[in-house]
Design an enzyme around this catalytic site. Sequence first.
Site, PDB file in Angstrom:
ATOM      1  N   GLY A   1       0.792  -1.221   0.000  1.00 26.05           N
ATOM      2  CA  GLY A   1       0.000   0.000   0.000  1.00 26.05           C
ATOM      3  C   GLY A   1       0.825   1.272   0.000  1.00 26.05           C
ATOM      4  N   CYS A   2       0.189   2.364   0.427  1.00 17.11           N
ATOM      5  CA  CYS A   2       0.795   3.697   0.324  1.00 17.11           C
ATOM      6  C   CYS A   2       2.045   3.866   1.179  1.00 17.11           C
ATOM      7  CB  CYS A   2      -0.229   4.755   0.705  1.00 17.11           C
ATOM      8  SG  CYS A   2      -1.663   4.831  -0.382  1.00 17.11           S
ATOM      9  N   ASN A   3       2.188   3.079   2.235  1.00 15.37           N
ATOM     10  CA  ASN A   3       3.368   3.186   3.090  1.00 15.37           C
ATOM     11  C   ASN A   3       4.589   2.490   2.506  1.00 15.37           C
ATOM     12  OD1 ASN A   3       1.326   1.030   4.229  1.00 15.37           O
ATOM     13  ND2 ASN A   3       3.368   0.164   4.531  1.00 15.37           N
TER      14      ASN A   3
END
Length: 398
Positions: free
Chosen positions: A169-171
Site C-alpha cells: 500500500g501507500c506506506n
Amino acid sequence: MTMTADLPTPLSATAGLPHPGALATAPHTALDVPGVARVVGVGTAVPPTSYSQQDLLDIFRIEDPRIRSIFLNSAIDRRFLTLPPQGEDGTRVLEKQGELLAKHKAQGIDMGVRAVEECLKDAGAELSDIGYLCCVTSTGFLTPGLSALLIRELGISRHCSRIDIVGMGCNAGLNALNAVNGWARAHPGQLAVMVCIESCSAAYVFDGTMRTSVVNSLFGDGSAAVALVAGERDGRDEPPAALPAVAVEPVPEPRILKFASCVITDAVDAMRYDWDAEQDRFSFYLDPHVPYVVGAHAEIVVDRLLEGTGLRRSDIAHWLVHSGGKKVIDAVMVNLGLTRYDLRHTTGVLRDYGNLSSGSFLFSYERLLKEGVARPGEYCVLMTMGPGSTIETALVRW
C-alpha cells in the site's frame, strides 16, 4: 489514504511560516557514523493524460451531489489517469479484471522505465551501474514481477539483484527504502535503485457507491525512482571539477540515518484492497476514521524515530509526508504541530497529482530538491501511511 470527516484548521498566525528547524542548522549528533547510504538521484514519471476533478465528473456523468462534493472538495486540482475506453454511446466501458491487469502491466512498465531513466540521469549514472533493483506496487499482481520486466525492457544486467514488494500500500515506499538502504550499506560503492510504480487507474471500481467514489476521487497514476549508494561510488573517482571563482558551500547528498515504524493493529482492516464479489474484481476500502487513527499515532512514531538522536521535532527543517488526502494531512499537521509551510510539498503534490500511493513522498522530495532550500546539516523526516494501519518514517540529513 483519504478521509471523510472534517478536522479543525489550525488558527496559529505562524501556520504559513517555516518550521523553526529550517531557520538554523541543528547540532551534529551521535548519528555521525561511517558507511551510511545517501540519496544520489531521483526521477518521476506520469501518464500523458490528466484530468481535473470537474472533467472526471463530466466524463462519468456523475450527478449525485454527495459524490460531486467529495470530488470538488478534495484539495485536488488534477490527476494523471488512463481512463477506460469509450463505448458507442460515449460512456466509458467498464474494464474486466483481466483488462485492468493488462493496463497495470503496460502502464507500469512505461512509467517505471521513464522514472528509472530520469533517476539515473539525475544521479549521473548508467543502467550498467545498477547493482540492485527494487520494484514497489499495490495496483496489480504479476508473475514474473515488474523487476524482471523492467530489467528486460531497460537492458539492465541479467545478474542484477532484485526484489518485488507487492501489496503493502501507500506506506510501502519507505518499507522498500529501508530494504534498499540495507543492501546499499552491505555493498559499498554499488548503486541500488528503488522504483514505485502505481497504476491506480487499473484498480478502480465504478459502481456509484460512496465507498468506491471516495477512492475514485483521490488516487492518480505515477512512478517515482530513487538511487542510493554507500561509500564512494564504483568507477566515480575522477577528480572534482574546478570550483567557481566565488566558492559556494556545496549541498551534500542527503544521508539516510534511521527508520521507525508503527503498525496500528487495532485498525488493521481500516485500509484494504480486497476482492469485491459483486463487482467481480478487487476494490479499495478506506475507513472514514483513517485520518484520526493516523493523526493519533503520528507523534508516537516520530518520537520513536528521534529517540536517542539528541534531536527534537523543532530541529527538523524539512517534512515530507505522504500526500494521502486533505484530512489525513491536516491530522498529521495538527498532531505534530507543523505548519502549512512544512507540508507545502505534500499538499502541492496532492493538488497536482492526487494520491500517488507508494511513490507520493518521492514526488515531494523531488520538489524540495528543485526548490533549492536544503542546507548542509539540516534534517528531514519522511513519513508514509498505509494499510496495516501503518505509519513509516525515516530520518535523513544533508
